[in-house]
Design a protein around this motif. Sequence first.
Motif, PDB file in Angstrom:
ATOM      1  N   MET A  23     -92.757 -42.385  12.073  1.00 36.31           N
ATOM      2  CA  MET A  23     -92.224 -43.461  11.259  1.00 36.31           C
ATOM      3  C   MET A  23     -92.062 -43.003   9.821  1.00 36.31           C
ATOM      4  N   LEU A  65     -88.617 -42.616   7.604  1.00 36.88           N
ATOM      5  CA  LEU A  65     -88.406 -43.204   6.285  1.00 36.88           C
ATOM      6  C   LEU A  65     -87.919 -42.156   5.304  1.00 36.88           C
ATOM      7  N   GLU A  93     -84.319 -40.963   5.974  1.00 38.54           N
ATOM      8  CA  GLU A  93     -83.360 -41.993   5.613  1.00 38.54           C
ATOM      9  C   GLU A  93     -83.150 -42.048   4.109  1.00 38.54           C
ATOM     10  N   THR A  94     -84.289 -41.968   3.409  1.00 42.02           N
ATOM     11  CA  THR A  94     -84.188 -42.000   1.953  1.00 42.02           C
ATOM     12  C   THR A  94     -83.420 -40.776   1.460  1.00 42.02           C
ATOM     13  N   LEU A  99     -94.090 -37.763  -2.762  1.00 34.48           N
ATOM     14  CA  LEU A  99     -95.256 -37.858  -1.891  1.00 34.48           C
ATOM     15  C   LEU A  99     -94.894 -38.777  -0.735  1.00 34.48           C
ATOM     16  N   PRO A 139     -94.554 -41.912   1.557  1.00 37.17           N
ATOM     17  CA  PRO A 139     -94.572 -43.321   1.138  1.00 37.17           C
ATOM     18  C   PRO A 139     -95.943 -43.958   1.309  1.00 37.17           C
ATOM     19  N   TYR A 164     -98.095 -44.208  -1.787  1.00 36.19           N
ATOM     20  CA  TYR A 164     -97.857 -45.252  -2.787  1.00 36.19           C
ATOM     21  C   TYR A 164     -98.374 -46.609  -2.317  1.00 36.19           C
ATOM     22  N   THR A 165     -98.203 -46.885  -1.036  1.00 39.93           N
ATOM     23  CA  THR A 165     -98.682 -48.181  -0.555  1.00 39.93           C
ATOM     24  C   THR A 165    -100.200 -48.209  -0.567  1.00 39.93           C
ATOM     25  N   GLY A 225     -90.622 -56.287   2.244  1.00 35.75           N
ATOM     26  CA  GLY A 225     -90.585 -55.066   3.043  1.00 35.75           C
ATOM     27  C   GLY A 225     -91.919 -54.460   3.436  1.00 35.75           C
ATOM     28  N   ALA A 226     -93.054 -55.166   3.174  1.00 33.40           N
ATOM     29  CA  ALA A 226     -94.328 -54.620   3.620  1.00 33.40           C
ATOM     30  C   ALA A 226     -94.395 -54.693   5.143  1.00 33.40           C
ATOM     31  N   SER A 227     -94.767 -53.596   5.765  1.00 29.74           N
ATOM     32  CA  SER A 227     -94.888 -53.590   7.224  1.00 29.74           C
ATOM     33  C   SER A 227     -96.264 -54.133   7.606  1.00 29.74           C
ATOM     34  N   ARG A 228     -96.456 -54.358   8.885  1.00 36.06           N
ATOM     35  CA  ARG A 228     -97.766 -54.827   9.342  1.00 36.06           C
ATOM     36  C   ARG A 228     -98.843 -53.850   8.932  1.00 36.06           C
ATOM     37  N   ARG A 229     -98.506 -52.550   9.051  1.00 39.75           N
ATOM     38  CA  ARG A 229     -99.491 -51.543   8.704  1.00 39.75           C
ATOM     39  C   ARG A 229     -99.853 -51.612   7.221  1.00 39.75           C
ATOM     40  N   ASP A 230     -98.854 -51.856   6.370  1.00 40.79           N
ATOM     41  CA  ASP A 230     -99.122 -51.967   4.929  1.00 40.79           C
ATOM     42  C   ASP A 230    -100.113 -53.085   4.649  1.00 40.79           C
ATOM     43  N   ASP A 251     -91.995 -54.333  12.481  1.00 41.06           N
ATOM     44  CA  ASP A 251     -92.018 -53.308  11.443  1.00 41.06           C
ATOM     45  C   ASP A 251     -90.616 -52.815  11.099  1.00 41.06           C
ATOM     46  N   ALA A 273     -89.220 -55.343   8.853  1.00 42.25           N
ATOM     47  CA  ALA A 273     -89.768 -55.194   7.498  1.00 42.25           C
ATOM     48  C   ALA A 273     -89.001 -54.112   6.751  1.00 42.25           C
ATOM     49  N   HIS A 274     -88.709 -53.048   7.468  1.00 42.65           N
ATOM     50  CA  HIS A 274     -87.984 -51.935   6.863  1.00 42.65           C
ATOM     51  C   HIS A 274     -86.571 -52.375   6.451  1.00 42.65           C
ATOM     52  N   ARG A 298     -85.611 -55.465   5.785  1.00 41.67           N
ATOM     53  CA  ARG A 298     -85.741 -56.391   4.642  1.00 41.67           C
ATOM     54  C   ARG A 298     -85.880 -55.604   3.350  1.00 41.67           C
ATOM     55  N   ASN A 299     -86.657 -54.538   3.443  1.00 46.60           N
ATOM     56  CA  ASN A 299     -86.891 -53.724   2.258  1.00 46.60           C
ATOM     57  C   ASN A 299     -85.616 -53.044   1.774  1.00 46.60           C
ATOM     58  N   LYS A 300     -84.818 -52.530   2.742  1.00 44.92           N
ATOM     59  CA  LYS A 300     -83.639 -51.724   2.384  1.00 44.92           C
ATOM     60  C   LYS A 300     -82.400 -52.572   2.112  1.00 44.92           C
ATOM     61  N   ILE A 318     -92.455 -50.157  -4.029  1.00 46.84           N
ATOM     62  CA  ILE A 318     -93.728 -49.639  -3.521  1.00 46.84           C
ATOM     63  C   ILE A 318     -93.628 -49.469  -2.012  1.00 46.84           C
ATOM     64  N   TYR A 319     -93.095 -50.513  -1.351  1.00 42.00           N
ATOM     65  CA  TYR A 319     -93.011 -50.438   0.106  1.00 42.00           C
ATOM     66  C   TYR A 319     -91.881 -49.526   0.558  1.00 42.00           C
ATOM     67  N   GLY A 343     -91.759 -46.663  -0.801  1.00 41.53           N
ATOM     68  CA  GLY A 343     -92.386 -45.363  -0.989  1.00 41.53           C
ATOM     69  C   GLY A 343     -91.810 -44.577  -2.154  1.00 41.53           C
ATOM     70  N   ARG A 364     -90.336 -45.845 -10.071  1.00 45.26           N
ATOM     71  CA  ARG A 364     -90.452 -47.293  -9.924  1.00 45.26           C
ATOM     72  C   ARG A 364     -90.346 -47.992 -11.273  1.00 45.26           C
TER      73      ARG A 364
END
Lengths: 448, 251
Positions: free
Chosen positions: A1, A5, A8-9, A34, A36, A39-40, A363-368, B101, B104-105, B107-109, B135-136, B138, B144
């Motif tokens: 995952m 990310l 994609e970025t 670093l 992601p 940072y979270t 955009g916070a995931s469940r894991r976050d 999840d 969530a991704h 929504r973020n993008k 932050i989410y 990354g 930021r």
Amino acid sequence: METELLTETALERRAPRRTGPRLEPPRRRRRLRLPPAFYTTWESLRIALSSLRANKLRTALTLVGVVVGVAAVIAVVTIIKGLDQTVASTFSSQGSTVFTISKRPSVITSREDFIRFNRRKDVTQDDAESIARLCNLCWRTGIAANAQATVKAGDRSSEGVRIRGLTLSMFAIEDAVVEAGRQWTDVEEAAGRDVAVIGPDVVDNLFDGAPFDRVVGRQVRVEGRSYEVVGVTERLGKIFGFSRDNFVEIPYPTFKKAFTARTSLIAFIQVPEEAQLTAAEDQARAIMRNRRGKTFREEEDGFTLETQDVFIDLYKSATANIYVVTIGVAAISLVVGGIVVMNIMLVSVTERTREIGIRKAVGASRRDILLQFLIEAVVITSIGGLLGVGFGFALAFVLAKAMGFPLLFSAGSAILGVSVSSAVGIASGLWPAWKASKLDPIEALRAE
Amino acid sequence: MESPATIEPRALEHGDLLAHDAVPAALISMRDIWKTYEMGEEPLHALRGVSFDVQRGEYLAIIGPSGSGKSTLMNLIGCLDTPSQGRYWINGKLVSEMDDDELAHIRNKEIGFVFQTFNLLARATALHNVELPLIYAGISSADRHERAKNALSSVELSDRMMHRPNELSGGQRQRVAIARALVNHPSLLLADEPTGALDSHTSIEIMNLFERLHAEGNTIIVVTHEPDIASRAHRVIAIRDGQIEKDEKIR
């Protein structure tokens, strides 16, 4: 995952979207990237600290259980480590080359035993002399008889001082060092002269801590009899809070004259090498049984033969019990502390439902979210753990000062304390954090 | 390369892409969207087969009385929820089949939310609130800060960056929320009653800001029940009883 990310970025940076907001031109940056999650996680730590700051009293109350649990363990481990060292250095000075023969064991655990041992014959000078004569494996033999009395010098007096009647050989067996003056001589001992070697505490109490060599030649009075101080021993310090320096030693023949009522003595026997100890013990036991008229079949010796292992065993079983009790206390406080933390975390999740909704919306995931609350719980309990380590060491420090044993701070127990408390944080934070992560963002945003 | 003739014909299955609706070019593409809530005995159909497209750069208002399914539709567009049936693409990505999840991704993008009640973090500064989506995503803290500062200055709040929400007026709070919505360059700015908690003067200010953002190329969807607000958009979709009642270009 995470790789997804990242790629994609990375793709987006190479080919910026054509449409979308144009607040600023997309820029290329050469900064270190670093993962992601870094940072979270950092954000989670920030949130945790700010929410703990916002609820200081609540945080403090939450911590109590964990602090008590960790402090108990740290204090006890530190104290016992200090005691271990004292015990080791004390007993190893005589080592396991010495055994004793006495009327009663040093450790008596019941009234019945006490009565039984009291019926035994006294160990006498004759007994000790026979062993010295007949036991060819026994290297040194000494006699010690003990009493307690008030010692006076001038107008000063000191109560409860140990009076020891010794043969000269005891200085060698006990490895005693006379710091000022001298031991008494053979002649003085044989003649039963009133001479004494005193401990540093007696100097402190009766001579205002005068330099030891100034005390040599002075007089001390014990039960109406005056003794000339011929020597002062080196200071040994305390063990378990009891001083080992508060004594007056006089020649055994002198002691016999002065303290006639207390006639049972302790015979000390030393062998040159530890390997010979058992054989020497057997010889001495046979000689003593013979003197007591015990037959081969009879079980009871009629005397007690023991080594210092008795004390070490007693000490070990005592500390083992202390450890068990402490671990019990610590476990209970940690479990209770963990439940309190879990409860507070559940309250916190409820209070911050809307915040969770906002974070999820952006955009916070469940894991976050899970990590955020888990980290918060771990931060709480780790702070508790650190405070516990601090309090534990402080307590150990105070007790060590009071009882006079060395203080051994171990980094290992500190690390253990903090890691155990962090583990409590994970265990108690998991369920609240999982609940938070499962919240439906729509519902959460609607919450008040 | 295989020629099309060698492909075995087979029955159509749910989820197959048909030639005519292979990944849509529109920014938002909804096809026969249903949302059904199981409430007791009767299933409640909040949406009954809604289909529409939104092109990039559009300024769309969704209106409808309460209970029309308007909020449900907003939640679906915003990827806060998934439809019971039907397919939804945003920016070429089929989100109707995504898990929590992945949503969530997205929504973020892809989505920047503006809410009626602002939904700012009370304990955080304006700057930190705006940084939140980054932050989410990354993004490193130096990047930021810079991006959040730019976003705040684009809504004319450069001088309020270190203020907390309770130190800001309603209009300022909403502008912080708009900055937050825009900071991660989403494909879509989705506003739910953005002026519902503001006085009329401030409302006009915020709507002017939306107009400017639209002129700058942003795609905007405003969900509202106020005709005044809807009339600022270029296209209005009216929802009633879970269906599209009207879909008209007004400019």
